[in-house]
Design an enzyme around this catalytic site. Structure first.
Site, mmCIF file in Angstrom:
data_model
loop_
_atom_site.group_PDB
_atom_site.id
_atom_site.type_symbol
_atom_site.label_atom_id
_atom_site.label_comp_id
_atom_site.label_asym_id
_atom_site.label_seq_id
_atom_site.Cartn_x
_atom_site.Cartn_y
_atom_site.Cartn_z
ATOM 1 N N GLU A 167 0.838 -1.177 -0.306
ATOM 2 C CA GLU A 167 -0.202 0.337 -0.597
ATOM 3 C C GLU A 167 0.966 1.131 0.138
ATOM 4 O O GLU A 167 0.736 1.973 1.147
ATOM 5 C CB GLU A 167 -0.667 0.347 1.106
ATOM 6 C CG GLU A 167 -1.948 -1.218 1.810
ATOM 7 C CD GLU A 167 -2.532 -0.537 2.444
ATOM 8 O OE1 GLU A 167 -2.980 0.229 3.411
ATOM 9 O OE2 GLU A 167 -3.668 -2.099 2.380
ATOM 10 N N GLU A 363 -5.517 -8.446 0.909
ATOM 11 C CA GLU A 363 -6.206 -7.970 2.153
ATOM 12 C C GLU A 363 -7.397 -7.739 1.637
ATOM 13 O O GLU A 363 -7.804 -7.131 1.119
ATOM 14 C CB GLU A 363 -5.408 -7.240 2.989
ATOM 15 C CG GLU A 363 -3.878 -7.080 3.488
ATOM 16 C CD GLU A 363 -3.528 -5.357 3.772
ATOM 17 O OE1 GLU A 363 -3.907 -4.585 4.351
ATOM 18 O OE2 GLU A 363 -2.604 -6.044 4.213
HETATM 19 O O1 IFM Z 1 -4.191 -2.837 9.484
HETATM 20 C C1 IFM Z 1 -4.125 -2.278 7.855
HETATM 21 C C2 IFM Z 1 -2.716 -2.511 7.117
HETATM 22 O O2 IFM Z 1 -2.126 -2.779 7.619
HETATM 23 C C3 IFM Z 1 -2.725 -2.676 5.747
HETATM 24 N N1 IFM Z 1 -3.820 -2.348 5.012
HETATM 25 C C4 IFM Z 1 -5.357 -1.983 5.849
HETATM 26 C C5 IFM Z 1 -5.375 -2.292 6.938
HETATM 27 C C6 IFM Z 1 -6.225 -2.038 7.436
HETATM 28 O O3 IFM Z 1 -6.485 -0.911 8.010
#
Ligand code: IFM
Length: 460
Positions: A167, A363
């Site tokens: 990200e 994710e």
């Molecule tokens: O916890 C975070 C993760 O580190 C990166 N993506 C989003 C998740 C939730 O906010």
């Protein structure tokens, strides 16, 4: 060509975590300070005033976590490596005890039949590099590639699928523009320079990893479907799309920053920033793409802030784009994010069309406040039916995207354990396994058992 990515015959499953969020042990065995240690120490930066040292202690309890993954039936575990454990000052001396730790983690996973996939950078930049400008400094891109090679030299015989960054939009715009993530700077359009250096760091590392024989180098983005409300101007929506999505995908696929992006990010036209050869290096450098999805982005009416008026941090995350009001529809999770699985389906289909790359959902998950409890085998566990519904709907959305032709290989749930949720501290729970705050004992929630049954079905 990828060699070790999950195959496309069916959807594969796993769970993800990140070093700073779960490891704890932030001051031992040679680990250097990271920007998150520094940022979290600032009063008010993190909601509960805590930092990574209160994390679930996975540094010492990684075998328990590996057991949980095995019992879940996870095929894959997405973990990240902490740069400050490996090269505490960011460049220079390597700390062997840091490498030894990840060696043990990887072996513990493999012994249990779980395939590890690694991420080199999930936001814990060594503070020593931030002191020299962090990602505003071009040298950080090369330091990153050096660090990635050190890790790959040690783990690459067993970890075959790697992502460079997690990200970069957050690392760039929440960290250097909105100032709500480390290093907590509010630099406006200057943050676009950070975006280029993260792209460059990916490109340099990917080139060197490929040369070392790694065939599965990817990058993980939290791209977002941009769904403008009726009263959002097309220019505003385009600016937001440019900063959230195109600044990452265009150089990777086309080797260019497009005109619409340069309109809102003129810094990217600076030849001292984007030097000759940079974009050519980045183009085609990813073998696969990770998509982290939680919620769609709905820009609303353009609303320039009055002088002195507080600006919503989300707005500051798009410097140079016309400021808008962001609309969030119901239902929402406990962190205030809209639940909309169609966003994931659309994002996967469109990203596959745009890039042609194999995709993994690296994710997806939900924060809920986990108040209901049930008894299971004499133990009181969290009965998180809302999280189960969220995961179920998004796995279904992923399957629909596959049916529509998107080459999605895996669905990796965020996250295995309740953990340090960045500026929210330990106040938001995304885990399918809860953590006793006093003992750090792991207590699987109903969603863990639900996912376990899904994984059994999908493997059979
Ligand atoms: O916890 C975070 C993760 O580190 C990166 N993506 C989003 C998740 C939730 O906010």
């Amino acid at each position: 060509m990828t060699r070790f990515l999950p195959d496309g015959d069916r959807l594969h499953f796993g769970a993800a975590t990140a070093s700073y969020q779960i490891e704890g042990a932030t001051t031992i065995r040679g680990r250097g300070p990271s920007i998150w240690d520094t940022f979290a120490a600032k009063p008010g930066a993190v909601k509960d005033g805590k930092d990574g040292k209160d994390a679930p202690d996975s540094y010492f309890r990684y075998t328990e976590d590996a057991d949980l993954l095995r019992d879940l039936g996870a095929e894959y575990y997405r973990f990240s490596v902490a740069w400050p454990r490996i090269i505490p000052a960011g460049t220079g001396d390597v700390e062997p005890r840091g490498l030894d730790y990840y060696d043990r983690v990887v072996d513990a996973l493999l012994e249990r039949g779980v395939t590890p996939t690694g991420t080199f950078y999930h936001w814990d930049l060594p503070q020593a590099l931030e002191d020299k400008g962090g990602w505003l400094n071009r040298d950080t891109a090369y330091a990153f590639a050096d660090y990635a090679m050190v890790v790959h030299d040690r783990l690459g015989d067993r970890v075959k699928v790697w992502a460079t960054h997690n990200e970069p939009w957050c690392a760039t715009y929440l960290g250097y523009a909105a100032g709500v993530h480390a290093p907590g700077l509010k630099l406006g359009g200057e943050a676009h320079r950070v975006a280029h250096h993260l792209n460059l760091g990916h490109g340099v590392a990917a080139q060197r990893l490929h040369a070392a024989g790694c065939e599965d180098v990817g990058i993980v983005h939290n791209l977002a479907p941009i769904w403008p409300e009726e009263d959002c101007s097309p220019e505003a929506a385009d600016g937001i799309d440019a900063i959230r999505n195109r600044v990452w995908l265009d150089p990777l696929i086309d080797g260019a920053y497009d005109d619409g992006l340069l309109r809102v990010a003129p810094e990217l036209a600076d030849p001292e920033l984007v030097q000759e050869g940079d974009l050519e290096l980045i183009k085609g450098s990813a073998d696969w793409l990770g998509i982290n999805y939680y919620t769609p982005v709905r820009p609303g009416p353009t609303a320039p802030p009055a002088p002195g008026q507080a600006v919503h941090p989300e707005t500051e995350g798009y410097p140079g784009a016309e400021p808008v009001t962001f609309v969030v529809r119901d239902p929402r999770t406990d962190i205030g994010w809209e639940v909309e699985p169609r966003g994931l389906e659309e994002l996967l289909i469109e990203t596959h069309k745009r890039t042609g790359l194999p995709l993994m959902v690296t994710e997806n998950g939900a924060a809920y406040d986990d108040h209901d409890r049930i008894e299971r085998d004499g133990v009181s566990i969290v009965d998180d039916q809302d999280r189960i519904a969220y995961l179920d709907a998004h796995i279904e959305a992923t399957r629909r995207a596959r049916e529509a032709g998107a080459d999605v290989r895996a669905y990796i749930c965020w996250t295995l354990l309740d953990n340090f949720e960045w500026a929210e501290g330990y106040t938001k729970y995304f885990g399918i396994v809860g953590i006793d705050p006093l003992t750090k004992d792991r207590i699987p929630k109903a969603s863990y058992y639900w996912l376990q049954s899904q994984l059994k079905d999908s493997a059979s």
